[in-house]
Design an enzyme around this catalytic site. Structure first.
Site, short mmCIF file in Angstrom:
data_model
loop_
_atom_site.label_atom_id
_atom_site.label_comp_id
_atom_site.label_asym_id
_atom_site.label_seq_id
_atom_site.Cartn_x
_atom_site.Cartn_y
_atom_site.Cartn_z
N GLU A 277 0.81 -1.20 0.00
CA GLU A 277 0.00 0.00 0.00
C GLU A 277 0.86 1.27 0.00
O GLU A 277 0.58 2.22 -0.73
CB GLU A 277 -0.88 -0.02 1.24
CG GLU A 277 -1.68 1.21 1.41
CD GLU A 277 -3.14 0.86 1.50
OE1 GLU A 277 -3.91 1.79 1.70
OE2 GLU A 277 -3.48 -0.32 1.38
N ASP A 281 0.86 4.10 -3.05
CA ASP A 281 0.49 5.50 -2.86
C ASP A 281 1.53 6.44 -3.44
O ASP A 281 1.23 7.32 -4.23
CB ASP A 281 0.36 5.82 -1.36
CG ASP A 281 -0.92 5.27 -0.77
OD1 ASP A 281 -1.68 4.63 -1.50
OD2 ASP A 281 -1.13 5.47 0.44
N SER A 481 -7.33 2.54 -2.97
CA SER A 481 -6.03 3.04 -2.56
C SER A 481 -5.20 3.44 -3.76
O SER A 481 -4.25 4.21 -3.65
CB SER A 481 -5.24 1.97 -1.80
OG SER A 481 -5.99 1.45 -0.77
N ASP A 527 -17.90 11.03 -17.17
CA ASP A 527 -19.04 10.46 -16.45
C ASP A 527 -19.11 8.95 -16.63
O ASP A 527 -19.35 8.46 -17.73
CB ASP A 527 -20.32 11.13 -16.97
CG ASP A 527 -21.53 10.81 -16.10
OD1 ASP A 527 -21.36 10.11 -15.08
OD2 ASP A 527 -22.62 11.27 -16.46
#
Ligand code: NAG
Ligand code: NAG
Ligand code: NAG
Ligand code: NAG
Ligand code: NAG
Length: 572
Positions: A277, A281, A481, A527
């Protein structure tokens, strides 16, 4: 009080009954749940040291909220007139009565080793267990271990003397366990390799080049202002390794100018293995927010009694110079937290918003979530801080054709829904009403609270990423994440262009984001209209939560960033 009365029926808890008579429970609704994986190791010795965090009652929270609205709304004359940390302190610092009462109380217990923050609204003190148990009647400190990690928590609720009821919001470090948020590595089984015809777009997983192509970032769309900055935060003894970042940029950073070093690590950066993780990031924040100064907040907590997330909030209140954009992939279930705690954390986000700081949270990886309520029925389970009205929450998408840079559809894991704690903020009322009134099919009303803050606000790809961790490139990494730092870096890029024009940063983004559509702009955010996310596996909803729809929806928000259109829309 109902809870305390219940506890009093248990004879061995007579000391708590005593406290119930004279005391006050700041967090009567804070559940104590030992999450899976944690083993109980018994009570800690009376002589051990704890670190307790006291959240002192702030002043002017109402005016702070109004100020945030004015400085964050593009139509307001005060848009962008942010406060310095000293000005935030002048607004919210506790009264001298509060400061005096709390100091006197701590001193009476012999507690002297305390540290404050610039805004004066938190105190963090080192306390011997024996003293802590006298200070907080009812609390009893036990140790819990999970692998190499060890923490100290109280399985029993604490009370405070009634004189403190006007002066303390809550005491941190007693009940909440570090939240877990796992990024997952999942393999595709669809095998749509026949889509090879559009060879130029063919890819074997999401890399910075794929992200930059999909969000229409050219090689010139990188940071250029020395004032630009961005950060990501880690709380779970998750470390990034500088060598992984080098390797990642070496493998995947071709074609666009970028940096390969983190400028500052704030907090405790341990020696352990790199976390997937943490690597994810920083690697993707620096790929969209390319050539922008990057910080990592790394906060596993030095004391076993600290709450890493609370530590991060204290840092924000104690540093006058902070990066302008923060991305955080962390979350708890709303129903696992007390109301005062969530409200106070929300106020901390307002303090950051008042300073012009943009905070982005991952919306979570469990779709609408699911929990069983008394009576055995199910409802969705919102996540916090994703459900805070003062952060920008980022959901997830996948490519319609898994191996092509193609249209995006819902990633079924994308967290979304409606808060049971925070009412719907004004900036989103029209958008959410439109969704509720036009969605062809909604889950039954008992599953969600249509008056609550609805999230996410925006989305980005969350599926099939490449990440380098412990020097090894890992494929198939998925989760919001991943989407959160991607959007964070793009916001940092918009800030960069604003700085170049002598404009202030964007600050709290949502009022500006929701206004785009009202102004007729529907190309700044792509969208996403297809697909549904997951929820309760029961006969009523059959695993399906909400579905994406035209305009805003509680699965992918307004959609994904289209940089060449988003930039001018947010420069105005
Ligand atoms: C806040 O910063 C001041 C000054 O750097 C420092 O003395 C204090 O210990 C910090 N507070 C906390 C809670 O770390
Ligand atoms: C990278 O950013 C610095 C300022 O931090 C700037 O001086 C430099 O020109 C930028 N590089 C590119 C290629 O834009
Ligand atoms: C629904 O949300 C509101 C806040 O918008 C809250 O006051 C209310 O308690 C919530 N209802 C339930 C059943 O959680
Ligand atoms: C950029 O930073 C410099 C030096 O800190 C400051 O004087 C200037 O006002 C900043 N510009 C903007 C647009 O914030
Ligand atoms: C990027 O630009 C292309 C071409 O204009 C467009 O089709 C695509 O939707 C854009 N990407 C996003 C995320 O809007």
């Amino acid at each position: 009080m109902g809870l305390l009365a219940f506890w009093c029926l248990l004879p061995m808890l007579s000391s708590l009954c005593l406290a119930a008579a004279t005391g006050w429970a700041p967090e009567p609704d804070q559940p104590f749940r030992v999450p899976d994986g944690w083993g109980h190791m018994g009570r800690v010795a009376a002589s051990e040291m704890l670190s307790l965090t006291f959240a002192l009652r702030q002043q002017n929270v109402g005016p702070l909220e109004e100020l945030v609205q004015r400085v964050s709304s593009p139509d307001a004359s005060e848009y962008g007139r942010f406060l310095s940390l000293a000005e935030v302190q002048a607004l919210v610092a506790p009264s001298s009565l509060t400061l005096g009462t709390v100091r006197k109380w701590l001193k009476a217990h012999g507690i002297r080793d305390c540290r404050g923050v610039s805004t004066m609204d938190f105190l963090q003190c080192l306390v011997v267990v024996e003293t802590a148990e006298r200070l907080l009647p009812g609390a009893q400190f036990h140790r819990y271990v999970n692998g190499k990690r060890s923490i100290v928590r109280s399985p029993l609720p604490y009370t405070l003397s009634k004189e403190l009821a006007d002066h303390v919001d809550f005491v941190g470090g007693l009940h909440r366990f570090p939240a877990k948020r796992k990024v997952v590595s999942r393999a595709w089984t669809t095998g749509k390799l026949q889509q090879r015809s559009a060879l130029a777009s063919f890819h074997l997983g999401v890399t910075p080049a794929v992200i930059r192509k999909r969000y229409n970032l050219t090689d010139g769309d990188v940071g250029a202002s020395p004032n630009s900055s961005q950060a990501c935060a880690q709380f779970l003894e998750q470390y990034f390794h500088q060598a992984d970042l080098n390797e990642f940029m070496h493998l995947f950073g071709g074609g666009f100018p970028h940096r390969s070093r983190v400028d500052q690590v704030v907090g405790h950066q341990g020696q352990g293995r790199a976390g997937l993780e943490a690597s994810l990031d920083v690697e993707y924040l620096m790929s969209t927010g390319a050539n922008i100064s990057t910080w990592v907040f790394s906060n596993a907590g030095r004391h076993e009694s600290q709450e890493p997330f609370l530590e991060w909030l204290l840092l924000l209140s104690n540093m006058s110079a902070l990066p302008w954009v923060h991305t955080v992939s962390y979350g708890d279930d709303e129903d696992s937290l007390s109301r005062v705690y969530m409200e106070r954390v929300n106020t901390e986000f307002m303090k950051a918003a008042a300073r012009g700081i943009s905070i982005l949270f991952a919306s979570g990886d469990s779709g609408a979530g699911c929990r069983t309520v008394p009576g055995g029925k199910h409802t969705f389970q919102p996540s916090f801080p994703a459900s805070s009205p003062y952060v920008t929450t980022v959901g997830g998408t996948s490519f319609q054709h898994p191996f092509l840079v193609s249209e995006e559809v819902t990633d079924y894991i994308s967290g979304g829904g409606f808060s049971n704690v925070f009412p719907m903020p004004d900036y989103q009322v029209a958008a959410v009403k439109h969704f509720l009134n036009t969605a062809p099919k909604l889950p039954p009303p008992a599953y969600f609270n249509r008056t609550g803050r609805a999230y996410p606000d925006v989305a980005a790809l969350s599926d099939n990423y490449w990440v380098v961790t412990n020097r090894i490139p890992i494929p198939w990494v998925s989760g919001t994440s991943a989407s959160t730092p991607v959007v964070g870096g793009i916001i940092a890029l918009v800030n960069d262009r604003r700085f170049q024009r002598g404009l202030p940063p964007l600050g709290f983004l949502n009022p500006a984001l929701y206004r785009l559509h009202e102004k007729g702009n529907n190309t700044a955010l792509y969208d996403v209209t297809q697909g549904c996310h997951l929820s309760c596996l029961d006969a009523t909803v059959e695993g399906q939560g909400f579905c994406a729809a035209p305009s805003w929806d509680p699965v992918t928000g307004w959609g994904t960033p289209n940089f060449p259109e988003l930039l001018p829309a947010l420069l105005g």
